[in-house]
Write an enzyme that holds these catalytic residues in place. Sequence first.
Site, PDB file in Angstrom:
ATOM      1  N   GLU A  44      50.005  55.099  48.573  1.00  0.00           N
ATOM      2  CA  GLU A  44      51.300  54.900  47.931  1.00  0.00           C
ATOM      3  C   GLU A  44      51.232  55.262  46.445  1.00  0.00           C
ATOM      4  OE1 GLU A  44      52.623  50.898  48.581  1.00  0.00           O
ATOM      5  OE2 GLU A  44      54.637  51.279  47.813  1.00  0.00           O
ATOM      6  N   LYS A 126      60.755  55.118  50.439  1.00  0.00           N
ATOM      7  CA  LYS A 126      60.507  53.794  51.040  1.00  0.00           C
ATOM      8  C   LYS A 126      61.825  53.106  51.394  1.00  0.00           C
ATOM      9  CE  LYS A 126      57.338  49.962  49.788  1.00  0.00           C
ATOM     10  NZ  LYS A 126      56.472  49.515  48.664  1.00  0.00           N
ATOM     11  N   CYS A 162      54.103  51.428  53.221  1.00  0.00           N
ATOM     12  CA  CYS A 162      53.711  50.024  53.049  1.00  0.00           C
ATOM     13  C   CYS A 162      54.688  48.998  53.643  1.00  0.00           C
ATOM     14  CB  CYS A 162      53.456  49.758  51.567  1.00  0.00           C
ATOM     15  SG  CYS A 162      52.247  48.424  51.293  1.00  0.00           S
ATOM     16  N   SER A 189      48.510  48.188  49.293  1.00  0.00           N
ATOM     17  CA  SER A 189      48.560  46.813  49.815  1.00  0.00           C
ATOM     18  C   SER A 189      47.427  46.011  49.190  1.00  0.00           C
ATOM     19  CB  SER A 189      48.427  46.857  51.339  1.00  0.00           C
ATOM     20  OG  SER A 189      48.434  45.551  51.876  1.00  0.00           O
ATOM     21  N   LYS A 195      43.863  38.765  54.444  1.00  0.00           N
ATOM     22  CA  LYS A 195      44.961  39.682  54.719  1.00  0.00           C
ATOM     23  C   LYS A 195      44.535  40.892  55.550  1.00  0.00           C
ATOM     24  CE  LYS A 195      48.571  42.037  52.053  1.00  0.00           C
ATOM     25  NZ  LYS A 195      48.892  42.322  50.647  1.00  0.00           N
ATOM     26  N   GLY A 347      30.455  34.008  27.056  1.00  0.00           N
ATOM     27  CA  GLY A 347      29.683  32.827  26.710  1.00  0.00           C
ATOM     28  C   GLY A 347      28.979  32.307  27.949  1.00  0.00           C
ATOM     29  N   ASP A 353      30.381  28.356  36.375  1.00  0.00           N
ATOM     30  CA  ASP A 353      31.436  29.359  36.208  1.00  0.00           C
ATOM     31  C   ASP A 353      30.943  30.575  35.429  1.00  0.00           C
ATOM     32  OD1 ASP A 353      33.411  27.782  37.527  1.00  0.00           O
ATOM     33  OD2 ASP A 353      33.660  26.599  35.710  1.00  0.00           O
ATOM     34  N   ASN A 428      38.419  20.196  21.749  1.00  0.00           N
ATOM     35  CA  ASN A 428      39.037  21.524  21.750  1.00  0.00           C
ATOM     36  C   ASN A 428      38.505  22.397  20.625  1.00  0.00           C
ATOM     37  OD1 ASN A 428      40.672  21.202  24.000  1.00  0.00           O
ATOM     38  ND2 ASN A 428      42.358  20.322  22.832  1.00  0.00           N
TER      39      ASN A 428
END
Lengths: 606, 606
Positions: A44, A126, A162, A189, A195, A347, A353, A428
């Site tokens: 696409e 489309k 699509c 897609s 999916k 960092g 994480d 913070n």
Amino acid sequence: MAQLRVALAQVNTVVGDLEANADLVSGWAKRAAHRGAHLVAFPEMTLTGYPAEDLVLRRSFAQASRTAVDHLARRLADEGTGELAVIVGYLDTSRTPAPRLGRPAGEPQNAAAVLWRGEVVARYAKHHLPNYGVFDEFRYFVPGHDFPVVRLHGVDVALTICEDLWQDGGPVAVARAAEVGLLVCINGSPYERGKAFQRDELAARRAREAGAALAYVNLVGGQDELVFDGGSLVVDAAGRLLARAEQFTETLLTVDLDLPAARTAASAGPTVVAGTAVGTGTAVDAGDGTAMTVTRLMLTGEPVVAFDAQAPAVAQRLDSAAELYHALVTGTRDYVGKNGFTSVVLGLSGGIDSALVATIAVDALGANRVHTVAMPSVHSSTGSVDDAADLARRTGVTHTVTPIQPVVDSFHDALAAAGGLAGLAAENLQARVRGTLLMALSNAHGHLVLTTGNKSELATGFSTLYGDSAGGFAPIKDVPKTLVWELARWRNAHADRRGETPPIPEEIIVKPPSAELAPGQLDSDRLPDYTTLDAVLDDYVERDQGRTELITAGHSPETVERVIRLVDLAEYKRRQNPPGPKVTSKAFGRDRRLPITSHWREHPSG
Amino acid sequence: MAQLRVALAQVNTVVGDLEANADLVSGWAKRAAHRGAHLVAFPEMTLTGYPAEDLVLRRSFAQASRTAVDHLARRLADEGTGELAVIVGYLDTSRTPAPRLGRPAGEPQNAAAVLWRGEVVARYAKHHLPNYGVFDEFRYFVPGHDFPVVRLHGVDVALTICEDLWQDGGPVAVARAAEVGLLVCINGSPYERGKAFQRDELAARRAREAGAALAYVNLVGGQDELVFDGGSLVVDAAGRLLARAEQFTETLLTVDLDLPAARTAASAGPTVVAGTAVGTGTAVDAGDGTAMTVTRLMLTGEPVVAFDAQAPAVAQRLDSAAELYHALVTGTRDYVGKNGFTSVVLGLSGGIDSALVATIAVDALGANRVHTVAMPSVHSSTGSVDDAADLARRTGVTHTVTPIQPVVDSFHDALAAAGGLAGLAAENLQARVRGTLLMALSNAHGHLVLTTGNKSELATGFSTLYGDSAGGFAPIKDVPKTLVWELARWRNAHADRRGETPPIPEEIIVKPPSAELAPGQLDSDRLPDYTTLDAVLDDYVERDQGRTELITAGHSPETVERVIRLVDLAEYKRRQNPPGPKVTSKAFGRDRRLPITSHWREHPSG
């Protein structure tokens, strides 16, 4: 029956780079021709890249796209691939404009063209436009109602794009009525967990509905927040899988098909001449409240000389963790590369994480392009600093240590007169000092800053605005914390299987999560445990359930109250970008939406 | 002819606060009844607030809205205003659902209800859904095709909602066919420069097309980035302006109308009984490719006893600068207040942008809720520091001075080992130290941080990510620099006219703009002069012109190249929020879009 060798070019385009995308088509068309293909289809919006967002509304861009597709047809013929039918996606504008308020200016269309012997011989726009989730196509496109059928070597071939497959009726229904032999669907897609399986089912069902073989080619690569996973496939008219391409890689999938020869009856009606749409076409009820106009074009009526069919490739689908990990690596690599960066900095705290993000970055870019910085404060444990260094050793990234306490102290001094800082404000501050250090390194050395926040944090606001959330790309922002651990374990096991050193020290995976912004702090002081949290988030965020539904689903009322409150209050944090009163017709962000990654420039020749 | 006293309640709703919005309706309905009105209309989505974005897709929210409108009808009767016909906007769901992929889940509708004698006697769903600029209504709503006509005191009254007026055909065409006497249009039409004039023209034209008087009630107040300016109005069937409300203020506009009595012929056909839709209705061609179903309801057939009409109010429209300034004050006041903040803090540099923002904040909140901080570095001129203090004295805000050099130095020390900082990296560092100081003050004292960047800066990326662009609200982010000066002069002149001290020192208005991040630095070192820049930005951004068109429009090719390059490269800065690969169905930001300012909570009773 008539044979065709069909090729699907699963390529990685760049939004806005019409020239590079045309080069891509040229190169892969040569490979397809070399393999003896009779038809090759590209994804696409091949020429413009996808999604191009508000670029689509710029007249100069639409004009450039229309010109590019004509040039490309001639170029392919000049390069000796003119006999190959090439299907490319591009941005067109409606040939039957009906301008009015509420239709996008210039009436753009998400289009596909058939290029053959130096010309654009058919154009399809489309029909079904998606306008939910990540899609806003009512904003950008007007739908098409033409259904060209091209006869190629005696086979009637038609096009879809699509969303045309995802919705009932429309071109799939018309394909059956028009007795098409092969339906080609070109796609952008995006990847989403689970999916790929849905797509397989859908392709099979639509092939049966159309009564035609279906060749499904998908885009591959990252574009801003979207990752396209490829996984192109071909099914026969009974919905049986014939071929499938690998995910997350550029590749050419070829398959030899035995297709019903177009029946003479099918070309009755309007006269058919080579390469030209004929007459006004036949209106066919598309079964979705609209009619589509079928036009038939003769390219070549004679079937190809019989050849020995080759066994097609059927790639295994990746398992769920591998697929997700590849999506994150692909998204990161393409965001960095397509935006012109060659290196990243992040960092490295010694937590899970940043460990996972560093590993993804190394897999995406190579260790020599990844720079990590430990920025310990008085609250950082020795273990964390050592674990970060251990990960750096295992992966081979450049690693430095920059203690932040002197800077933090200087802020406290500066604010002493204003009453000083304590509690959350002091926590913070540490995160913002780290964010500022990383941005300074980015400015000084040209690295892109990777942030390391996960989706559970983002959902609950468990992060510092302009602190740990400051940076250029956030590889795991849509990955819940429980999946972060799963991916870390998967990546280590993957290394084990290949006899390599697992990149992530076990200590990082098993330690209780902590932001280390205050003495003895643990995530569990402020959040439910992550298994509980992620389960509620999944129902509240993914499934849009309300409080009553959440409790009925079995979550404890206290947890539900707590999580809902956190999620609702964190909305402003998730923006980072302060809103402001809109007073013009094109306020940035609100009503002017452009891709970040875009190579479109208003060229002198534009 | 039949008389009606019509009231338009131009109110300020809060997104998600169904109870407070119902209270608002109750209170203003009492005032309307007290003034002897027979009908009062409230703005679009009165009960839910507007725009509610993805909240609309949450089943619990839609259910709560439907319940709220029923409760409200009973409450109004209980409170003695049941004889007054009350038109309110609310969120409904389609009564004839046709679920399919691509239609919003639950089939929400942007609806209006007529409340009378304790019941919801008629419901209308918006027919034309806007899906451009700030509007995404195809994402959120399914269109309505019913056209209820209620006979009130012998006058046939019908409803429309906002976009219904802007597009051709639809309910305006049907109103004429149905021989309606009064068309009520409820709106959430956001402010935009010059739009009030357009609205006046539009209302007059549509009234003539409908052949009916038109009562247009608009929302007032700020909701995230949108500011609703009110300016409700009434025109007669010939398009003549009869009444207009002031902009930017909650008010009740009443007007006595002499309207054609409904003709007996009009109620022929289906039997008409009080308060009940009758029969299946009559299908009428809406002239836009759809048909709408007209149903007629009898509330009261007898005209009211003749009364002496009062002269209606016709407020002057504000001039362009006054209107813009009021929009900024309104947007700032409501963003702060609706998000539960009581005070703001901003950096006061001695430049024009922060001077204007401080003045807006004082006008929005009062000087005692505005805290300003001068944060001089070695590059700050004495003039700047003095000018900031002068503005603080004139406006009465709390002002402190916090020199940043020691903090800046501590960062340089921390990064010395990594090669140190120079040039742009050193400039940005200063802005980030200031941003971090302001965020620390926000965290410590609960002030909302106002950023002071203007649209010309935002467009060209002439700002520091997570530095001067960090904060909670950006009052002038959509105001080009040249307009910033114009507004400053206007505000000073406005003070002069009222015999007050002009808030902004003349020195701040006349000095050459500088970011003061390097010795002797001026904006003109890096940007074209602002008059030239803003003219190119207007054509490139507002009008979406390409390079060729810009040059044809008379801009110099060098300036065009330079500005286009700056604007295109600044896209990532305008986000601030790092993108990341989407892997779930509801990634934040990309496909989950909620208002920041929202008082909707998943209540226990929800």
